[in-house]
Design an enzyme around this catalytic site. Structure first.
Site, PDB file in Angstrom:
ATOM      1  N   ASP A 186     -16.813  -1.192   9.397  1.00 53.16           N
ATOM      2  CA  ASP A 186     -16.734  -1.100  10.862  1.00 53.16           C
ATOM      3  C   ASP A 186     -17.745  -0.099  11.415  1.00 53.16           C
ATOM      4  OD1 ASP A 186     -15.612   1.221   9.911  1.00 53.16           O
ATOM      5  OD2 ASP A 186     -13.776   1.121  11.106  1.00 53.16           O
ATOM      6  N   GLU A 191       0.889  -1.158   0.000  1.00 51.69           N
ATOM      7  CA  GLU A 191       0.000   0.000   0.000  1.00 51.69           C
ATOM      8  C   GLU A 191       0.925   1.205   0.000  1.00 51.69           C
ATOM      9  OE1 GLU A 191      -2.706   0.474   3.285  1.00 51.69           O
ATOM     10  OE2 GLU A 191      -4.191   1.382   1.977  1.00 51.69           O
ATOM     11  N   HIS A 204     -15.807   3.833   8.834  1.00 50.84           N
ATOM     12  CA  HIS A 204     -15.181   4.177   7.553  1.00 50.84           C
ATOM     13  C   HIS A 204     -16.208   4.524   6.489  1.00 50.84           C
ATOM     14  CE1 HIS A 204     -11.411   2.716   9.210  1.00 50.84           C
ATOM     15  NE2 HIS A 204     -10.792   3.057   8.098  1.00 50.84           N
ATOM     16  N   ASP A 257      -8.263  -3.617   7.012  1.00 45.24           N
ATOM     17  CA  ASP A 257      -7.331  -2.486   7.073  1.00 45.24           C
ATOM     18  C   ASP A 257      -6.920  -2.261   8.534  1.00 45.24           C
ATOM     19  OD1 ASP A 257      -5.704  -0.476   6.148  1.00 45.24           O
ATOM     20  OD2 ASP A 257      -7.295   1.015   5.891  1.00 45.24           O
ATOM     21  N   HIS A 264      -0.192   7.480   5.550  1.00 40.54           N
ATOM     22  CA  HIS A 264       1.099   7.123   4.962  1.00 40.54           C
ATOM     23  C   HIS A 264       1.989   8.356   4.981  1.00 40.54           C
ATOM     24  CE1 HIS A 264      -0.132   3.131   3.359  1.00 40.54           C
ATOM     25  NE2 HIS A 264      -1.318   3.699   3.389  1.00 40.54           N
TER      26      HIS A 264
HETATM   27 ZN   LIG Z   1      -4.234   0.047   4.544  1.00 41.11          ZN
END
Ligand SMILES: [Zn+2]
Length: 381
Positions: A247, A128, A250, A272, A140
């Site tokens: 969940d 990812e 999200h 995830d 990220h």
């Molecule tokens: Zn991820």
């Protein structure tokens, strides 16, 4: 070879629900039968499920850790995190690696390659990153993101030594469409995600061979009636599977329901999950970033940016059925046969049928995991 007969249960998979029994032999399902029609064979061990539900083991295409441990931190933490997910019904896991310095990613790929060799429940790696859009990077680190080029892709493929199952790419980056082709040619499933792509760019990536959307709706433009974006492009293309993090946070349950309607048999429920999944609230790391988990919600410190989930796949199933109102066979399909199809393994994983892997989950009537066999081995519950 040791045999275990699971009898008196309700068998539920993508083909629907029926009462019956299932015989495990070593790492395979040797036989199944219907209650009142097929006499169960003798077995070394017989377990009466007393009406509980039996599903195929769950397959997680996208996760980063659990039980306090992260997949980016070496083999011991990977094993620790996997043990947590096994106890919640996940019997096959793709190991997602976040954007990190290239040398670190290369080292992590070596670890995942070795683990995939020794442990049949580890299904390779998902990169990812690093080829993600800065503006849609989520959790990220921006300094480790980069544009794809042939040499970097080749370096990653070589380091993966055949273990890279998936890669997430933002198709608007320069060189992205060529990178899609390069990965697909190497047998890697390419997902679009963490992207600003419009409908046309998304379609171009699908034309080039991308077949997956990374956590649909999250880290990408939403649907606008004059600008349908990558989501509608994904709905439209029958070759494309949509990852969904179900969940309750999200994606709203009503939108989750819409996704299941828009893309029948093409939704894969993924976690995830980050390190706090199946664990405690507190302070964690996701790659190089600091994350706070409060009431099960993971956010980057000091922001509202969601940093992965604390989901396990049994909770995703429970949320799908009891909150989003998804038909139970379709919900189970999204955790079993559909991700197996994405990995090209639907002839051996994801069904309660003779010849398939002995990956089975026993759930109580509140969809809580009670017992799990992964590759024929009792791993949780
Ligand atoms: Zn991820």
């Amino acid at each position: 070879m040791t045999t275990t007969l699971l009898t008196g249960g309700r068998l539920l998979d993508a083909d629907g629900s029926r009462h019956g029994w299932i015989l495990l032999e070593g790492d395979r399902i040797a036989a199944t039968g219907l209650k009142g029609r097929d006499a169960p064979p003798p077995a070394a061990t017989t377990i009466d499920l007393a009406g509980r539900t039996l599903t195929p083991g769950f397959i997680d295409l996208h996760g980063h850790g659990g039980g306090g441990a992260a997949y980016d931190n070496g083999p011991d933490e990977i094993r620790q995190a996997l043990a947590t997910h096994r106890a919640h019904g996940t019997t096959r896991s793709v190991i997602s690696l976040v954007a990190n310095p290239l040398d670190d990613v290369v080292a992590s790929l070596g670890v995942v390659a070795a683990l995939s060799e020794s442990d049949p429940t580890v299904v390779g790696a998902h990169l990812e990153g690093p080829f993600l859009a800065i503006g849609r990077r989520g959790a990220h680190s921006p300094e480790f993101l980069r544009e794809p080029d042939e040499a970097t892709v080749a370096t990653l493929l070589e380091a993966g030594d055949g273990c890279i199952r998936q890669v997430t790419i933002a198709p608007e980056l320069p060189g992205a469409v060529d990178a899609v082709r390069q990965f697909v040619a190497a047998g890697v499933v390419v997902a679009i995600g963490h992207t600003e792509a419009d409908e046309y760019l998304a379609r171009a990536a699908f034309e080039a061979g991308a077949t997956l959307v990374t956590h649909i709706f999250n880290a990408m433009p939403g649907i606008h009636h004059r600008d349908p974006g990558p989501i509608v492009a994904g709905f439209d293309d029958d070759t494309v599977t949509l990852e969904l993090v179900l969940d309750g946070v999200h994606v709203h349950p009503s939108v989750a329901q819409m996704i299941f309607r828009a893309a029948p048999h093409r939704v894969a429920l993924v976690t995830d999950a980050m390190a706090a999944a199946g664990g405690q609230d507190g302070y964690y790391q996701l790659g190089s970033l600091n994350v706070t988990v409060q009431n099960g919600l993971a956010v980057l410190n000091g922001t509202q940016t969601i940093a992965g989930s604390t989901l396990t796949q049994d909770v995703a199933l429970r949320t799908a059925v009891t909150v989003a109102g998804i038909d139970e066979a379709r919900a189970v399909e999204a955790l079993t046969r559909t991700p197996a199809c994405v990995l090209g393994r639907d002839d051996e994983w994801g069904s309660l049928a003779a010849g398939f892997a002995a990956d089975v989950v026993v759930l109580d009537d509140a969809w809580r995991t009670e017992r799990v066999w992964a590759n024929g081995v009792v791993v949780g519950g």
